[in-house]
Design a protein around this motif. Structure first.
Motif, PDB file in Angstrom:
ATOM      1  N   TYR A 163       0.848  -1.197   0.000  1.00  0.00           N
ATOM      2  CA  TYR A 163       0.000   0.000   0.000  1.00  0.00           C
ATOM      3  C   TYR A 163       0.881   1.244   0.000  1.00  0.00           C
ATOM      4  N   ASN A 164       0.583   2.164  -0.923  1.00  0.00           N
ATOM      5  CA  ASN A 164       1.295   3.433  -0.996  1.00  0.00           C
ATOM      6  C   ASN A 164       0.571   4.466  -0.123  1.00  0.00           C
ATOM      7  N   PHE A 165       1.158   4.783   1.026  1.00  0.00           N
ATOM      8  CA  PHE A 165       0.566   5.792   1.902  1.00  0.00           C
ATOM      9  C   PHE A 165       0.684   7.180   1.280  1.00  0.00           C
ATOM     10  N   THR A 166       1.829   7.438   0.663  1.00  0.00           N
ATOM     11  CA  THR A 166       2.055   8.683  -0.072  1.00  0.00           C
ATOM     12  C   THR A 166       2.786   8.325  -1.358  1.00  0.00           C
ATOM     13  N   LYS A 167       3.142   9.341  -2.120  1.00  0.00           N
ATOM     14  CA  LYS A 167       3.852   9.097  -3.377  1.00  0.00           C
ATOM     15  C   LYS A 167       5.183   8.412  -3.135  1.00  0.00           C
ATOM     16  N   HIS A 168       5.806   8.690  -1.998  1.00  0.00           N
ATOM     17  CA  HIS A 168       7.157   8.175  -1.741  1.00  0.00           C
ATOM     18  C   HIS A 168       7.221   7.129  -0.636  1.00  0.00           C
ATOM     19  N   PHE A 169       6.124   6.902   0.051  1.00  0.00           N
ATOM     20  CA  PHE A 169       6.158   6.029   1.229  1.00  0.00           C
ATOM     21  C   PHE A 169       5.225   4.839   1.010  1.00  0.00           C
ATOM     22  N   ASN A 170       5.766   3.640   1.275  1.00  0.00           N
ATOM     23  CA  ASN A 170       5.058   2.403   0.963  1.00  0.00           C
ATOM     24  C   ASN A 170       5.200   1.422   2.122  1.00  0.00           C
ATOM     25  N   GLY A 171       4.173   0.622   2.346  1.00  0.00           N
ATOM     26  CA  GLY A 171       4.231  -0.461   3.324  1.00  0.00           C
ATOM     27  C   GLY A 171       3.874  -1.778   2.666  1.00  0.00           C
ATOM     28  N   GLU A 172       4.410  -2.882   3.173  1.00  0.00           N
ATOM     29  CA  GLU A 172       4.133  -4.186   2.584  1.00  0.00           C
ATOM     30  C   GLU A 172       3.998  -5.245   3.674  1.00  0.00           C
ATOM     31  N   LEU A 173       3.070  -6.154   3.457  1.00  0.00           N
ATOM     32  CA  LEU A 173       2.842  -7.280   4.349  1.00  0.00           C
ATOM     33  C   LEU A 173       2.888  -8.542   3.507  1.00  0.00           C
ATOM     34  N   LEU A 174       3.792  -9.468   3.862  1.00  0.00           N
ATOM     35  CA  LEU A 174       4.013 -10.678   3.073  1.00  0.00           C
ATOM     36  C   LEU A 174       3.899 -11.902   3.967  1.00  0.00           C
ATOM     37  N   GLY A 175       3.404 -12.996   3.409  1.00  0.00           N
ATOM     38  CA  GLY A 175       3.322 -14.243   4.159  1.00  0.00           C
ATOM     39  C   GLY A 175       3.220 -15.434   3.228  1.00  0.00           C
ATOM     40  N   GLU A 176       3.662 -16.596   3.710  1.00  0.00           N
ATOM     41  CA  GLU A 176       3.612 -17.800   2.885  1.00  0.00           C
ATOM     42  C   GLU A 176       3.790 -19.052   3.734  1.00  0.00           C
ATOM     43  N   GLY A 230       6.346 -14.829   7.804  1.00  0.00           N
ATOM     44  CA  GLY A 230       5.622 -13.580   7.702  1.00  0.00           C
ATOM     45  C   GLY A 230       6.580 -12.418   7.848  1.00  0.00           C
ATOM     46  N   SER A 231       6.291 -11.308   7.161  1.00  0.00           N
ATOM     47  CA  SER A 231       7.166 -10.140   7.248  1.00  0.00           C
ATOM     48  C   SER A 231       6.351  -8.873   7.066  1.00  0.00           C
ATOM     49  N   LEU A 232       6.849  -7.800   7.661  1.00  0.00           N
ATOM     50  CA  LEU A 232       6.232  -6.481   7.560  1.00  0.00           C
ATOM     51  C   LEU A 232       7.340  -5.479   7.280  1.00  0.00           C
ATOM     52  N   GLY A 233       7.143  -4.657   6.236  1.00  0.00           N
ATOM     53  CA  GLY A 233       8.195  -3.729   5.861  1.00  0.00           C
ATOM     54  C   GLY A 233       7.659  -2.383   5.419  1.00  0.00           C
ATOM     55  N   PHE A 234       8.542  -1.376   5.463  1.00  0.00           N
ATOM     56  CA  PHE A 234       8.211  -0.025   5.028  1.00  0.00           C
ATOM     57  C   PHE A 234       9.362   0.501   4.172  1.00  0.00           C
ATOM     58  N   ASN A 235       9.008   1.239   3.121  1.00  0.00           N
ATOM     59  CA  ASN A 235      10.004   1.760   2.192  1.00  0.00           C
ATOM     60  C   ASN A 235       9.722   3.232   1.890  1.00  0.00           C
TER      61      ASN A 235
END
Length: 853
Positions: free
Chosen positions: A582-595, A635-640
């Motif tokens: 999910y892009n919170f702003t134009k430059h800031f993104n969050g991601e949730l991954l699992g498998e 599972g992982s949670l990240g921000f970019n």
């Protein structure tokens, strides 16, 4: 005669009809008619005969020509068709093709019917090229009639057309270009480290070889070396055949080449990647959040894809460095057919270089033995080696039409070694040999049925074989081992796009894997031949959703596996997969991954001293008894954050892998023979900050892992993983100015765990036969910290209009620091404890020179 008479009347009637229509509608568009029919009508009207080759005229059409005289009509035919017409007598004429033609055309958008100015028009096989004018038209003179033109414009599918189809009528013919609605596999989100590396929206990393810049220590885009620049991916023993992703072993990585599972990935016993990068188009690295279409690989997936599009022009290249030489080429065989090949061979069996010497010392150093006082007892041994490697790959690309594409791939990888050690004082000798070979064939059919429905069929066969021979004590004891993997697979995917925001992937995969492990020892006599066959059926389905504002990207799916070992077990396994960004702003993104994932092929690890310690891994199948199916959940949670000049990324993860055995983890203590079953779990954080400009890039990465084993039958039952590297730091930078590229970097990590013997006389248990070593608690000691500096430089320059060149220089371990990679112990013939240390590469220079054309 009656039939011929009717035919003449029929063609005459058609001709009169066309003339009549033309008289009644002077302003209407003239209708073209087949040239052969028109000529036949002229024969009947003017009582003449025309001779011609049917193939020359059968596809030509003409606008009927007004005129009372045959000479005027024939001149008009020449103008419209650019045919040559020769009068043989008052009655007989001959028609034949010119070898060259004058052409003109107008390029249009077939959807909007708008002209396309600036489209590129190339005559393949020549240097002729131009762009369309403001009206979308172009013209060329004296073009070979059989030449093929390639017409391209951004956003449209490339069009190929014969020159003879565009002979210079008035007005010029129209060429319609079809808009290209093909969607990229993944959307690039962030650029990383150097050109050619980017993070995708689903959290995966994409390496594009054509755009690759430079990394410290690399002068060629070695795929398996490059991926180690990313946080969370390292090789603890400095090899590409033993890559550790988030604390996992190498056999837990699924390595694919053109959709084929590879069971061998390295040359020179893992120091060099076995895959030629110059025909590799892109590499995708997935650490978590895997698509449901992929099975196995509980740690990661490294998916390599060679170039998949037919290029109408020839291109290729060649080069050499201080280890090997290689060549590659893309050869077009027509507008629908092309062939690619690459080949590489080592120069190590006839040329001794500083790079080879360093690699040799690293690969064979396990024979360096020390006594209990840490004194080397390796003096007086003469070594002789004969070693070479090669790899060959090829690919046939054939487009049945614009919607069906066939691709056939082939790869062969080989390592061969003969090695002898002779003690000068006793003349005792030991001979070892290794023959490692991987050969694979694959085929793919890509089909586009409608604008929103596509299918992909992939089939392959792969065969991996390792023969290892050892003869010691002048041949009194001989050991032979063979490890063979045979695998056949069929995979079928369907993709359906419900809308611009929602799509669905479905598919089925069948894999049959057979593995043989054969061992024969002469003293003491022992023979073992273990065979196994595993069949796996998988159904998978997933939904892909992208919100209309492009802020949310979601992929959720599941994979249902049915595994059947023909000797032991049958089991159903369900694996859910998830990727959210999910892009919170134009430059800031969050991601949730699992498998959830599983794998039923693993590698057991022989004793370090077998075969010089350089190739000790053997593929085996799970039997759900001594070796269960390995299962993982992560599972992982990240921000970019990225604003083009700065990138900042942080990701936390948790991974648990069940069903591992001490025989697959490389234990070198009291647990190396027992085969206990357990698990490991990893908690970690990965951090990367990257500053980028047009000329330089600098970055700092940090990874923290807390990686522990749990074995219920081992005391204590929880202890550090063999790959528990708590802290890893990389600081590096690259600089580019015109044709010069520079890279320098520093890599630091804390030492890995190992197990020492108990101190003093308690170190040896003399109550058993043979005597054994008494160890301290598992992995209760740690090796010294690791530090290595690397540097590289590449200079690109041109050697003519079509030839580009580059010279590269690199240094691994620039400071020549002695890093201990591993330590283990064994008893010698005198029942004394020996310490064997494996150390890193010393300072290792390399030089390369390359040509591309």
């Amino acid at each position: 005669m009656l039939k011929r008479h009717h035919k003449i009347l029929h063609t005459t009637f058609l001709l009169l009809l066309f003339f009549s229509l033309g008289t009644k509608a002077q302003n209407s568009k003239v209708v073209s008619i087949p040239l052969i029919a028109y000529i036949q009508s002229l024969e009947a009207t003017f009582k003449v005969k025309f001779s011609y080759v049917d193939e020359d005229l059968e596809n030509l059409k003409i606008n009927p020509i007004e005129g009372e005289y045959l000479s005027v009509i024939l001149s008009g035919i020449q103008n419209q068709t650019q045919l040559q017409i020769k009068k043989l007598s008052d009655r007989y004429y001959t028609l034949y093709k010119n070898t060259t033609v004058d052409i003109c055309a107008q390029v249009l958008d077939n959807y909007e019917s708008n002209t396309i100015p600036g489209a590129t028009v190339e005559v393949l096989g020549s240097s002729i090229a131009l762009v369309t004018n403001f009206e979308g038209t172009f013209s060329l003179k004296n073009i070979p009639r059989q030449a093929t033109l390639r017409i391209r414009f951004l956003g449209y599918k490339t069009r190929y057309i014969r020159a003879e189809e565009l002979v210079d009528p008035s007005p010029c013919l129209q060429i319609l270009l079809v808009p290209n609605y093909e969607e990229l596999d993944e959307v690039i989100l962030f650029k990383l480290l150097t050109t050619g590396l980017s993070q995708q929206r689903d959290g995966s990393i994409l390496l594009t070889i054509d755009d690759f810049g430079i990394l410290p220590g690399l002068i060629e885009p070695d795929v398996l070396q490059t991926v180690q620049a990313l946080p969370g991916i390292k090789s603890i023993d400095e090899t590409v055949s033993d890559i550790n992703v988030r604390g996992g072993t190498n056999d837990q990585n699924l390595i694919l080449w053109d959709g084929i599972k590879m069971y061998q990935s390295g040359h020179f016993f893992g120091l060099i990647s076995a895959f030629n990068p110059y025909l590799t188009d892109k590499v995708t690295i997935i650490k978590n959040g895997t698509s449901a279409q992929y099975g196995e690989g509980v740690s990661s997936i490294i998916n390599m894809e060679s170039q998949n599009n037919i290029n109408g022009t020839f291109f290729g290249g060649a080069g050499f460095n201080l280890i090997s030489g290689d060549a590659y080429a893309h050869v077009p065989l027509g507008q629908k057919l092309a062939f690619q090949f690459s080949a590489r061979r080592s120069v190590t069996d006839f040329l001794n270089t500083p790079t080879y010497n360093r690699f040799f010392e690293k690969a064979f150093q396990d024979s360096e033995i020390k006594d209990s006082n840490d004194q080397s007892i390796d003096d007086g041994i003469v070594r002789e080696e004969d070693f070479y490697f090669y790899d060959i790959s090829g690919k046939i690309l054939y487009d049945l039409n614009e919607n069906q594409k066939v691709r056939l791939s082939f790869i062969n990888i080989k390592n061969d070694l003969a090695y002898t050690e002779t003690a000068q004082d006793s003349s005792r000798s030991s001979r070892s040999g290794l023959d490692q070979n991987n050969i694979s064939f694959g085929g793919q059919l890509e089909s586009t049925w409608t604008s929103n429905f596509t299918t992909h069929l992939n089939m392959y066969y792969t065969r991996y074989n390792l023969d290892a021979r050892n003869s010691s004590d002048n041949g009194s004891q001989q050991l032979f081992q063979n490890n063979q993997v045979l695998e056949t697979a069929v995979k079928f995917n369907t993709n359906y796009e419900f809308s611009n925001t929602l799509g669905m992937l479905n598919g089925y995969a069948f894999t049959e894997t057979g593995i043989i492990n054969f061992t024969n020892v002469t003293q003491p006599a022992f023979k073992s031949n273990i065979k196994g066959v595993l069949r796996q059926h998988s159904l998978f389905s997933e939904l892909n959703y992208t919100s209309s504002d492009k802020k949310l990207h979601a992929r959720a799916g599941t994979r249902l596996n049915y595994l059947e070992n023909l000797n032991t077990f049958k089991e159903w396994i369900l694996e859910p997969r998830l990727s959210l960004a999910y892009n919170f702003t134009k430059h800031f993104n969050g991601e949730l991954l699992g498998e959830f994932k599983n794998q039923a092929t693993n590698q057991i690890i022989d004793l370090e001293q077998n075969f010089l310690g350089i190739e000790k891994q053997r593929w085996i199948l799970s039997d759900n008894d001594k070796l269960p199916i390995t299962k993982s959940k992560q599972g992982s949670l990240g921000f970019n954050y990225d604003d083009k000049s700065w990138y900042l990324g942080i990701q936390g993860f948790y991974k648990e892998v069940n069903g591992i055995s001490t025989s697959t983890q490389g234990f070198q203590n009291q647990n190396q023979f027992n085969g206990e079953i357990g698990k490991y779990d990893v908690k970690g954080i990965e951090f990367l900050i990257n500053k980028k400009t047009t000329t330089f890039s600098t970055w700092l990465s940090y990874a923290y892992n807390l990686n522990n084993y749990t074995f219920e039958d081992v005391t204590p039952n929880t202890f550090p993983n063999n790959l528990d590297i708590r802290h890893t730091v990389t600081f590096a930078g690259t600089y580019t100015y015109e044709g010069l590229k520079l890279g320098v970097g520093l890599n630091y990590r804390t030492g890995k765990p190992y197990t020492e013997p108990q101190e003093g006389s308690n170190g040896i248990d003399r109550t058993t036969f043979p005597n054994t070593i008494n160890y301290q608690e598992n992995n209760s000691s740690r090796l010294p910290d690791y530090l290595r500096a690397d540097a590289s430089a590449i200079y690109d320059f041109e050697m003519g209009n079509r030839i580009k060149s580059s010279i590269g220089v690199s240094f691994l371990n620039l400071l020549n620091k002695r890093n201990v990679l591993n330590t283990y112990y064994r008893l010698n013939d005198d029942d004394q404890i020996e310490t064997i240390e494996s150390v890193s590469l010393g300072i290792t220079p390399n030089v390369s020179f390359r040509l591309t054309f």
